[in-house]
Scaffold this motif. Structure first.
Motif, PDB file in Angstrom:
ATOM      1  N   ASN A 112       0.764  -1.159   0.155  1.00 11.96           N
ATOM      2  CA  ASN A 112       0.074   0.157  -0.097  1.00 11.96           C
ATOM      3  C   ASN A 112       1.026   1.183   0.085  1.00 11.96           C
ATOM      4  O   ASN A 112       1.929   1.282   0.662  1.00 11.96           O
ATOM      5  N   THR A 167      -4.100   7.298   2.188  1.00 14.84           N
ATOM      6  CA  THR A 167      -3.690   5.712   1.736  1.00 14.84           C
ATOM      7  C   THR A 167      -4.436   5.576   0.417  1.00 14.84           C
ATOM      8  O   THR A 167      -5.632   5.672   0.262  1.00 14.84           O
ATOM      9  N   ASP A 168      -3.929   4.799  -0.479  1.00 12.37           N
ATOM     10  CA  ASP A 168      -4.289   4.125  -1.652  1.00 12.37           C
ATOM     11  C   ASP A 168      -3.269   3.299  -2.253  1.00 12.37           C
ATOM     12  O   ASP A 168      -2.535   2.948  -1.487  1.00 12.37           O
ATOM     13  N   THR A 169      -3.603   2.712  -3.300  1.00 12.74           N
ATOM     14  CA  THR A 169      -2.686   1.663  -3.856  1.00 12.74           C
ATOM     15  C   THR A 169      -1.708   2.368  -4.436  1.00 12.74           C
ATOM     16  O   THR A 169      -1.624   3.512  -4.524  1.00 12.74           O
ATOM     17  N   ARG A 170      -0.465   1.695  -4.492  1.00 14.52           N
ATOM     18  CA  ARG A 170       0.890   2.183  -5.147  1.00 14.52           C
ATOM     19  C   ARG A 170       0.490   2.853  -6.455  1.00 14.52           C
ATOM     20  O   ARG A 170       1.094   3.827  -6.425  1.00 14.52           O
ATOM     21  N   GLU A 171      -0.004   2.074  -7.147  1.00  6.89           N
ATOM     22  CA  GLU A 171      -0.292   2.635  -8.476  1.00  6.89           C
ATOM     23  C   GLU A 171      -1.200   3.785  -8.739  1.00  6.89           C
ATOM     24  O   GLU A 171      -0.834   4.886  -9.315  1.00  6.89           O
ATOM     25  N   ALA A 172      -2.091   4.163  -7.694  1.00  2.00           N
ATOM     26  CA  ALA A 172      -2.979   5.147  -7.713  1.00  2.00           C
ATOM     27  C   ALA A 172      -2.199   6.450  -7.426  1.00  2.00           C
ATOM     28  O   ALA A 172      -2.276   7.569  -8.007  1.00  2.00           O
ATOM     29  N   LEU A 173      -1.182   6.228  -6.319  1.00  2.00           N
ATOM     30  CA  LEU A 173      -0.492   7.272  -5.848  1.00  2.00           C
ATOM     31  C   LEU A 173       0.626   7.768  -6.836  1.00  2.00           C
ATOM     32  O   LEU A 173       0.972   9.070  -7.138  1.00  2.00           O
ATOM     33  N   THR A 174       1.020   6.605  -7.634  1.00  2.00           N
ATOM     34  CA  THR A 174       1.940   6.965  -8.379  1.00  2.00           C
ATOM     35  C   THR A 174       1.431   7.682  -9.662  1.00  2.00           C
ATOM     36  O   THR A 174       2.135   8.770 -10.204  1.00  2.00           O
ATOM     37  N   THR A 175       0.331   7.230  -9.945  1.00  2.00           N
ATOM     38  CA  THR A 175      -0.473   8.137 -11.141  1.00  2.00           C
ATOM     39  C   THR A 175      -0.613   9.538 -10.787  1.00  2.00           C
ATOM     40  O   THR A 175      -0.320  10.541 -11.773  1.00  2.00           O
ATOM     41  N   LEU A 176      -0.949   9.861  -9.634  1.00  2.00           N
ATOM     42  CA  LEU A 176      -1.302  11.061  -9.066  1.00  2.00           C
ATOM     43  C   LEU A 176      -0.173  12.051  -9.186  1.00  2.00           C
ATOM     44  O   LEU A 176      -0.034  13.154  -9.657  1.00  2.00           O
ATOM     45  N   ASP A 230       0.859  12.782 -12.593  1.00  2.00           N
ATOM     46  CA  ASP A 230       0.063  13.734 -13.348  1.00  2.00           C
ATOM     47  C   ASP A 230       0.504  15.160 -12.651  1.00  2.00           C
ATOM     48  O   ASP A 230       0.447  16.367 -13.402  1.00  2.00           O
TER      49      ASP A 230
END
Length: 63
Positions: free
Chosen positions: A27, A41-50, A53
């Protein structure tokens, strides 16, 4: 509370510093530096995308 490994703070120009962290389960976490007990907190992929961007200028007002 999960055990979070925090990275060094990321500071934008004239803005608050943020820290990114991960736990042993994959996470991802983001918090204002110095206030790591209050985090998003979120998935690593979601925060990486944020973060990608934001760096691409799509949401620079967040920093």
């Amino acid at each position: 509370m999960p055990v979070i490994a925090w990275e060094r703070p990321f500071c934008g120009e004239g803005s608050t510093c943020f820290r990114i962290g991960t736990d042993g389960e994959g996470n991802a976490y983001i918090a204002v530096a110095g206030q790591e007990d209050t985090y998003l907190t979120d998935t690593r992929e979601a925060l990486t995308t944020l973060i990608r961007d934001i760096k691409a200028g799509k949401a620079d007002h967040l920093l």
